[in-house]
Design a protein around this motif. Structure first.
Motif, mmCIF file in Angstrom:
data_model
loop_
_atom_site.group_PDB
_atom_site.id
_atom_site.type_symbol
_atom_site.label_atom_id
_atom_site.label_comp_id
_atom_site.label_asym_id
_atom_site.label_seq_id
_atom_site.Cartn_x
_atom_site.Cartn_y
_atom_site.Cartn_z
ATOM 1 N N LEU A 89 0.843 5.414 1.175
ATOM 2 C CA LEU A 89 0.024 6.244 1.983
ATOM 3 C C LEU A 89 -0.283 7.312 1.453
ATOM 4 O O LEU A 89 0.363 8.271 1.263
ATOM 5 C CB LEU A 89 1.200 6.435 3.360
ATOM 6 C CG LEU A 89 0.341 6.870 4.603
ATOM 7 C CD1 LEU A 89 1.513 6.620 5.829
ATOM 8 C CD2 LEU A 89 0.049 8.299 4.682
ATOM 9 N N ASN A 90 -1.768 7.523 1.244
ATOM 10 C CA ASN A 90 -2.206 8.524 0.382
ATOM 11 C C ASN A 90 -3.106 9.354 1.433
ATOM 12 O O ASN A 90 -3.360 10.722 1.279
ATOM 13 C CB ASN A 90 -3.279 7.962 -0.577
ATOM 14 C CG ASN A 90 -2.452 7.376 -1.770
ATOM 15 O OD1 ASN A 90 -1.305 7.931 -2.173
ATOM 16 N ND2 ASN A 90 -2.810 6.190 -2.137
ATOM 17 N N ASN A 91 -3.458 8.866 2.509
ATOM 18 C CA ASN A 91 -4.392 9.530 3.509
ATOM 19 C C ASN A 91 -4.106 8.854 4.836
ATOM 20 O O ASN A 91 -3.667 7.872 5.148
ATOM 21 C CB ASN A 91 -5.757 9.101 3.295
ATOM 22 C CG ASN A 91 -6.401 9.817 1.742
ATOM 23 O OD1 ASN A 91 -6.786 10.622 1.401
ATOM 24 N ND2 ASN A 91 -6.550 8.458 1.048
ATOM 25 N N GLU A 114 -5.906 7.675 6.918
ATOM 26 C CA GLU A 114 -6.456 6.502 7.245
ATOM 27 C C GLU A 114 -5.686 5.252 6.785
ATOM 28 O O GLU A 114 -6.049 4.060 7.005
ATOM 29 C CB GLU A 114 -8.119 6.303 6.548
ATOM 30 C CG GLU A 114 -8.868 7.258 7.308
ATOM 31 C CD GLU A 114 -8.891 8.612 6.743
ATOM 32 O OE1 GLU A 114 -9.293 9.818 7.200
ATOM 33 O OE2 GLU A 114 -7.807 9.004 5.638
ATOM 34 N N ASP A 115 -4.682 5.397 5.854
ATOM 35 C CA ASP A 115 -3.754 4.168 5.438
ATOM 36 C C ASP A 115 -2.904 3.906 6.336
ATOM 37 O O ASP A 115 -2.305 3.018 6.286
ATOM 38 C CB ASP A 115 -3.010 4.698 4.379
ATOM 39 C CG ASP A 115 -4.264 4.876 3.045
ATOM 40 O OD1 ASP A 115 -5.016 4.320 2.881
ATOM 41 O OD2 ASP A 115 -3.977 5.912 1.985
ATOM 42 N N ARG A 162 -3.193 0.488 7.830
ATOM 43 C CA ARG A 162 -2.934 -0.449 6.879
ATOM 44 C C ARG A 162 -1.412 -0.680 6.733
ATOM 45 O O ARG A 162 -0.997 -1.902 6.863
ATOM 46 C CB ARG A 162 -3.400 -0.073 5.603
ATOM 47 C CG ARG A 162 -4.714 -0.621 5.259
ATOM 48 C CD ARG A 162 -5.007 -0.243 3.788
ATOM 49 N NE ARG A 162 -6.537 -0.452 3.378
ATOM 50 C CZ ARG A 162 -6.919 -0.156 2.297
ATOM 51 N NH1 ARG A 162 -6.285 0.683 1.241
ATOM 52 N NH2 ARG A 162 -8.273 -0.609 1.886
ATOM 53 N N TRP A 222 0.787 -1.214 0.083
ATOM 54 C CA TRP A 222 0.151 -0.060 0.053
ATOM 55 C C TRP A 222 1.067 1.157 -0.035
ATOM 56 O O TRP A 222 2.045 1.337 0.580
ATOM 57 C CB TRP A 222 -0.811 -0.043 1.168
ATOM 58 C CG TRP A 222 -1.794 -1.057 1.339
ATOM 59 C CD1 TRP A 222 -1.929 -2.129 2.297
ATOM 60 C CD2 TRP A 222 -3.021 -1.367 0.668
ATOM 61 N NE1 TRP A 222 -3.031 -2.855 2.195
ATOM 62 C CE2 TRP A 222 -3.553 -2.364 1.084
ATOM 63 C CE3 TRP A 222 -3.848 -0.535 -0.674
ATOM 64 C CZ2 TRP A 222 -4.865 -2.997 0.544
ATOM 65 C CZ3 TRP A 222 -4.802 -1.153 -0.956
ATOM 66 C CH2 TRP A 222 -5.361 -2.316 -0.357
#
Length: 262
Positions: A246-248, A250-251, A254, A244
């Protein structure tokens, strides 16, 4: 082959300001910034001569120097990571055979993705740019098509010719597959936003205006395609790894969970 890895990092992200300095908790309980984790991932790639953090922000530069990274300051006007890589190379005055762009928000990118790009460029002198692609499995394909039905933009897909040269990249799911039984293997490839460039291709990129397709899709690599540059799509395998970006905010959980699994 002399290889330089450049990690473009900017503070003024629209979706997540200050993202490179966001801290993540590691499995041992320690905390490290996103930019440090990405730099450490780049340092694991064998055969690289140097790793540069490219930024226009003093806060990121100071943090990077604090954990031992080499920093190249860049112009504020860089519109994307490719332009920032080109500017970093020019300002640092570096002579290198190959520049690898590892996005500053992608610490989970497996090192063999970068190795595959380096090997592909060494084997194909005509290729000006290389980027990795992953063949979709049924689960990933299902996520992509579900996102599109819901009006969400999921991952980017790539189509390429029989020689592996890029024909197009899109945030749509291409090629279109008629409803029903999926072909085996599925002919849809997920594009991973990592790039290897020859220095001449980087210099040419900054001299071209932003293209219509690049602007509409919001995909920087389309500027190469629109100007006829040979972009090699290199098929890679995840080998069970999750990567993944990290864009936001919320990531973060994850990525922390993926680090724990590794």
């Amino acid at each position: 082959m002399d290889v330089t890895v450049v990690i473009p990092a900017r503070y003024a992200s629209t979706r997540y300001p200050g993202k490179p300095l966001a801290e993540l908790t590691l499995p041992d309980g320690t905390r490290k910034s996103l930019i440090r984790l990405t730099w450490e991932a780049a340092m694991q790639v064998p055969g690289t001569a140097r790793v540069l953090v490219a930024t226009d922000d003093d806060r990121i530069a100071d943090a990077a120097r604090g954990f031992g990274a080499e920093v190249a300051m860049t112009a504020e006007g860089c519109r994307n990571g490719t332009e920032r890589c080109a500017d970093a190379l020019a300002r640092a005055g570096l002579e290198t055979d190959l520049v690898v762009n590892l996005q500053g928000d992608a610490p989970l990118t497996p090192p063999w993705f970068l190795t595959a790009l380096i090997e592909a460029m060494a084997a194909d002198p005509a290729a000006q740019v290389a980027t990795p692609v992953l063949r979709c499995d049924p689960v990933t394909y299902g996520h992509f098509t579900e996102d599109r039905r819901a009006g969400r933009v999921g991952g980017t897909t790539a189509v390429f010719d029989t020689a592996g040269r890029a024909l197009y990249f899109s945030k749509e799911v291409i090629p279109w597959i008629a409803p029903g039984a999926l072909p085996d293997p599925i002919p849809v490839f997920h594009h991973v936003g990592v790039y290897a460039y020859r220095p001449a291709a980087l210099r040419a990129y900054t001299g071209w205006p932003e293209g219509t397709l690049e602007r509409l899709e919001g995909l920087e690599q389309l500027r190469f395609v629109e100007n006829g540059a040979a972009v090699a799509c290199v098929e890679v395998e995840a080998r069970g790894r999750v990567f993944w970006e990290l864009n936001n905010p919320e990531d973060i959980p994850r990525i922390e969970a993926a680090l724990k699994e590794q």
